[in-house]
Motif scaffolding. Structure first.
Motif, short mmCIF file in Angstrom:
data_model
loop_
_atom_site.label_atom_id
_atom_site.label_comp_id
_atom_site.label_asym_id
_atom_site.label_seq_id
_atom_site.Cartn_x
_atom_site.Cartn_y
_atom_site.Cartn_z
N LYS A 176 -0.01 55.17 -3.47
CA LYS A 176 -0.20 54.50 -2.19
C LYS A 176 -0.77 53.09 -2.40
CE LYS A 176 -2.88 54.56 2.04
NZ LYS A 176 -4.03 55.10 2.76
N GLY A 190 6.64 38.58 1.27
CA GLY A 190 6.56 38.53 2.73
C GLY A 190 5.94 39.78 3.32
N ILE A 191 6.30 40.92 2.79
CA ILE A 191 5.72 42.18 3.26
C ILE A 191 4.20 42.18 3.00
CG2 ILE A 191 5.61 44.67 2.75
CD1 ILE A 191 8.67 44.64 2.54
N ALA A 192 3.82 41.72 1.85
CA ALA A 192 2.38 41.67 1.53
C ALA A 192 1.65 40.73 2.49
CB ALA A 192 2.17 41.24 0.08
N VAL A 193 2.24 39.58 2.77
CA VAL A 193 1.59 38.63 3.69
C VAL A 193 1.45 39.28 5.08
CG1 VAL A 193 1.77 36.39 4.85
CG2 VAL A 193 2.42 36.59 2.45
N GLY A 194 2.51 39.92 5.54
CA GLY A 194 2.45 40.60 6.84
C GLY A 194 1.35 41.65 6.87
N SER A 195 1.21 42.39 5.79
CA SER A 195 0.17 43.43 5.76
C SER A 195 -1.22 42.81 5.75
CB SER A 195 0.37 44.35 4.55
OG SER A 195 -0.10 43.76 3.36
N ALA A 198 -2.33 41.96 9.13
CA ALA A 198 -2.75 43.17 9.85
C ALA A 198 -4.01 43.80 9.26
CB ALA A 198 -1.62 44.18 9.88
N LEU A 200 -4.97 44.27 5.73
CA LEU A 200 -5.09 44.75 4.36
C LEU A 200 -5.39 43.57 3.43
CD1 LEU A 200 -2.16 47.35 4.13
CD2 LEU A 200 -4.56 47.73 4.74
N GLN A 218 7.22 32.12 1.60
CA GLN A 218 6.24 33.05 2.18
C GLN A 218 4.83 32.67 1.77
OE1 GLN A 218 6.69 35.04 4.51
NE2 GLN A 218 8.82 35.70 4.52
N LEU B 131 7.65 39.76 7.02
CA LEU B 131 6.29 39.79 7.60
C LEU B 131 6.16 40.98 8.55
CD1 LEU B 131 5.80 35.99 8.39
CD2 LEU B 131 4.72 37.28 6.53
N ALA B 133 7.89 43.75 8.50
CA ALA B 133 7.85 44.98 7.71
C ALA B 133 6.46 45.15 7.10
CB ALA B 133 8.91 44.94 6.62
N GLY B 134 5.81 44.04 6.79
CA GLY B 134 4.45 44.08 6.24
C GLY B 134 3.44 44.59 7.26
N LEU B 135 3.63 44.21 8.51
CA LEU B 135 2.76 44.73 9.58
C LEU B 135 2.93 46.25 9.65
CD1 LEU B 135 3.54 42.06 12.34
CD2 LEU B 135 1.44 42.19 10.98
N PHE B 137 3.96 48.12 7.24
CA PHE B 137 3.38 48.65 5.99
C PHE B 137 1.89 48.92 6.19
CE2 PHE B 137 1.12 48.06 2.03
CZ PHE B 137 1.90 48.70 1.07
N ALA B 138 1.23 47.96 6.83
CA ALA B 138 -0.22 48.11 7.06
C ALA B 138 -0.50 49.30 7.97
CB ALA B 138 -0.80 46.83 7.65
N TYR B 141 -0.08 52.39 5.95
CA TYR B 141 -1.18 52.47 4.98
C TYR B 141 -2.44 52.98 5.66
CZ TYR B 141 -4.11 50.62 1.09
OH TYR B 141 -4.98 50.46 0.03
N MET B 142 -2.69 52.45 6.87
CA MET B 142 -3.92 52.82 7.58
C MET B 142 -3.71 54.05 8.47
SD MET B 142 -5.67 49.09 8.31
CE MET B 142 -4.31 48.14 8.94
N GLU B 143 -2.52 54.63 8.35
CA GLU B 143 -2.18 55.84 9.10
C GLU B 143 -2.33 55.67 10.62
OE1 GLU B 143 -4.31 59.03 7.14
OE2 GLU B 143 -3.46 58.42 5.21
N LEU B 174 9.11 52.56 6.42
CA LEU B 174 8.18 51.80 7.24
C LEU B 174 8.54 51.91 8.72
CD1 LEU B 174 7.81 48.56 5.05
CD2 LEU B 174 6.44 50.66 4.99
#
Lengths: 451, 329
Positions: A176, A190-195, A198, A200, A218, B131, B133-135, B137-138, B141-143, B174
């Motif tokens: 995980k 990009g996915i990491a930046v988006g997370s 939010a 993380l 990105q 981006l 998809a990253g939201l 993902f979070a 991750y945080m369920e 995701l």
């Protein structure tokens, strides 16, 4: 005819390794393609094969030996048809007692460079650690401390890191939080930046920073600018890390220093450590920082050992340079692997009676101008050293700042030692010419001293 | 595109239809006002209007939960109004004043609201897709149970990073809905001149992502498709693609003379398929509402828009100190 089996290089930067296991014994017959030994470096463990046929007459290096130099003889095989094959077989017992000979071929483990002034209390115990281990420990410590920290990148999990930096993290933190990605830098960055928007705190590993160019939109447009564009509402607390700069003989597309590229961008912080203790302390600080951080590592430095303080929570602040050597005649400002040339040059100049102050910037954004200016006001001369291209380099920028803020103190122009203004060539001799060298740094210092 | 007429759905409650009408009309009038202010020089730079596409975001917002996240491109005013952001703050950002959502530092293309789970407002075509998809993902991750609505256009659907994202979103299951707002023109390039296959909703097939085409001029159809897609994501089944066929009445941005299509084409779409007019006539013909009631709504919307324009004009200029804030957290 006797043939020497040589210690192989398993990667472009490997200089030595451990002969961890022999799969053959003296007297064995080997054919080309037989697996004969297992070699271990700090980066990988690999089996290697015989390329010649014959009878093993001598294992020069015993298994378990560390620090065996690349290209040194580790075993002898004799052509089966050769007349002396039988004799060699008979003398095996004698040869086996001779293995101490191999010690002569084994280089002493690299001695850690002495820190002139460690940044920790002298009472604190230290341990010798490679830069690679220090970065791994920093990530592991921060992942233990904060559940929102995760590592993402190509081969970071099951493969244990293309350069073994993430070794053991998958076992400890699970899939995980230690995530293998497809080879799609633009997408996963990009996915990491988006997370991160939010909440993380991703650590994105680029297998090398050369590949970050796939993701640079990105990094710059999304990670670095969102805090500003949102009026402070959201940003990207995250680290982009990986090896940067030239390794050895990997050609133009895999040998580039991104220090100046990323240091150009407001909204990013840029770190390029030299020592293991700085790599550890700065990485921990970077992970905790609420901004996007570019953390430029170096493949050649990964295997270098330094003293790292045995403190439960060792951090180094961003934006603070470190004076490695104090001196009075000239200042050398460098960072990352450039420090190696800077320190060697200072050492050799010392022998000539020239006292050089060596500053390791460590962070390239924000830059610790105060430390540089203070030093230049004392020594009145400055040389900058970096591996990147000359045009628009960090050295260019420092020269301008020094001119603006310490013009009256300068007794000579500032000289920038940089990589040459050419794509990195593959040929060994040309590659050496393309990189900056200790000799160039020494000659630059002499030039401004006798200006 | 499909030319299905909006028909009365017996299950539609009057309240829902009124809400659709109000929300779509707010976007339309707001955008018209923005166009006006642009003409007066009060709004600068790029300004991409959403007129014609209102049913897309209003329908999907009706399918979204408050905790869901949304992210879109530079054609973003409608999305912000639909997710409940204050028209004053949006308009003041357009005029680049301190009362704007980004204190005037973002502009038309770059607004955000943590409170409303609106994550921008992105100016590089396609960049919002990873981006988004990253939201998601979070959230995974945080369920959290949330879903991310990631909007992009038919033009962006040709960007490489979209497919990198499809792959990872499917691989990691995701909870993201990829909303392709197909308004048929990537700036000035008609879809058939830029896109090899017209069925963009099938583009996820090779990644195992389900997709469907939706009539984007029918707000109810959009809402229903949104509910279905969100249920799919919330059930842990991974991403979903909605290609919503819509139409932009105005140019790509304010500076676009739109010479790449005929005036008749636009007129025809407006006359026959306008999403707001459809709901309005439905409300009246089904006797769910009277002309008088609707006029009251129209008046209310007009007042909101006029007052946000006033606010945006009156809002003070951004203090010079703001130049140097929010660069680092």
């Amino acid at each position: 005819m006797t043939i020497e089996i040589l210690m192989p290089a398993l990667s472009p930067t490997m200089e030595e390794g451990k002969l961890s296991k022999w799969f053959i014994k003296e007297g064995d017959k080997v054919s080309a393609g037989d697996i004969i030994a297992e070699i271990e470096t700090d980066k990988a463990t690999m089996e290697f094969e015989a390329v010649d046929e014959g009878i093993v007459t001598k294992l020069i290096v015993t298994e378990g030996t560390d620090g065996v130099l690349v290209n040194s003889a580790i075993a002898l095989i004799t052509d089966e048809n050769s007349e002396d094959a039988i004799d060699k077989k008979i003398s095996i017992e004698k040869v086996q007692t001779d293995t101490n000979l191999s010690k002569a071929k084994v280089k002493n483990l690299v001695k850690p460079l002495e820190d002139n002034e460690p940044e920790w209390d002298t009472a604190v115990q230290t341990k010798t650690q490679t830069v690679r281990e220090a970065i791994r420990d920093a990530m592991a410590e921060e992942m233990r401390r904060d559940e929102t920290v995760y590592l993402m990148g190509e081969e970071v999990a099951e493969y244990q890191g293309a350069y073994k930096v993430s070794q053991g993290l998958l076992d400890e933190f699970g899939s995980k939080r230690v995530i293998d990605t497809p080879i799609t830098e633009h997408g996963f960055a990009g996915i990491a930046v988006g997370s991160a928007f939010a909440g993380l705190r991703p650590i994105v590993e680029f297998m090398t920073f050369n590949f970050s160019m796939q993701a640079i939109d990105q990094i710059i447009n999304s990670a670095a600018k969102t805090l500003y564009m949102s009026g402070g509402q959201m940003g990207a607390p995250m680290v982009f890390r990986g090896p940067n700069g030239a390794a050895a003989r990997v050609g133009a597309q895999h040998s580039q220093d991104y220090a100046a590229w990323y240091a150009h961008i407001p909204g990013l912080k840029v770190v390029q450590p030299y020592s293991a203790s700085d790599a550890k302390g700065l990485m921990k600080t970077a992970i905790r920082d609420d901004n996007p951080i570019i953390f430029l590592e170096n493949e050649i430095l990964y295997g270098k050992s330094f003293e790292v303080p045995l403190l439960e929570d060792y951090t180094v602040p961003l934006g603070k340079a470190r004076i490695w050597r104090e001196g009075t005649d000239a200042t050398i400002v460098s960072f990352g692997i450039g420090m190696q040339y800077a320190l060697e040059a200072a050492e050799q100049l010392q022998a000539d009676g020239v006292s050089v102050e060596v500053i390791d910037l460590r962070t390239l954004r924000p830059i610790d101008y105060e430390t540089i200016i203070k030093s230049v006001e004392k020594t009145n001369r400055c040389v900058t050293v970096e591996e990147g291209f000359p045009v628009g380099s960090i050295g260019n920028h420092l020269s301008a700042v020094i001119m603006e803020r310490a013009f009256d103190y300068l007794d000579a122009p500032v000289i920038n030692c940089t990589g040459k203004d050419v794509p990195m060539p593959y040929a060994a001799n040309l590659e050496k010419l393309a990189l900056t060298t200790t000799a160039e740094v020494i000659s630059a210092v002499k030039k401004i001293i006798y200006h | 595109m499909a030319t299905k007429k909006v028909t009365r759905k017996s299950t539609e409650k009057k309240g829902d239809l009124i809400k659709f009408y109000q929300n779509m009309l707010l976007i339309r009038r707001f955008e018209e006002k923005a166009g006006q202010l642009y003409g007066m020089g009060l709004i600068g730079g790029f300004c991409h209007l959403y007129i014609g596409q209102e049913a897309v975001v209003v329908g999907l917002e009706a399918a979204a939960k408050e905790s869901d996240k949304r992210i879109t491109s530079y054609r973003d005013h409608g999305h912000m109004l639909a997710c409940g952001m204050d028209p004053n703050g949006v308009m003041a950002e357009l005029t680049g004043r301190s009362g704007g959502y980004s204190k005037g530092k973002g502009g038309s293309m770059h607004m955000f609201s943590k409170e409303n789970n609106f994550y921008g407002g992105h100016g590089i075509v396609g960049a919002q897709v990873p981006l988004g998809a990253g939201l998601a993902f979070a959230d995974k991750y945080m369920e959290n149970e949330s879903v991310t609505f990631t909007y992009f256009g038919d033009g962006a659907a040709n960007q490489g990073q979209v497919y990198e994202t499809f792959n990872m979103a499917a691989l990691w299951k995701l909870p993201v809905i990829f909303v392709i707002e197909n308004n048929q023109y990537a700036m000035g390039t008609a879809q058939e001149r830029s896109t090899s296959s017209p069925e963009i909703y099938t583009r996820g097939a090779s990644f195992g992502i389900k997709g469907e085409a939706v009539d984007g001029m029918d707000v109810v159809a959009v809402r229903d498709a949104g509910l279905k897609a969100a249920a799919h994501c919330r059930a842990g089944k991974g991403p979903y693609i909605l290609e919503i066929k819509t139409y932009r009445y105005r140019g790509h941005s304010m500076s676009d003379p739109a010479k790449y299509r005929t005036r008749e084409e636009v007129q025809k779409m407006r006359a026959q398929r306008d999403p707001i007019e459809s709901i309005r006539s439905l409300l009246v013909s089904e006797k769910l509402s009277t002309e008088e009631e609707i006029k009251i709504i129209d008046k209310e919307i007009k007042e909101i828009v006029n007052s946000c324009a006033e606010y945006a004009k009156e809002s003070p200029e951004v203090p010079a100190e703001e130049l140097w804030t929010d660069i680092y957290a």
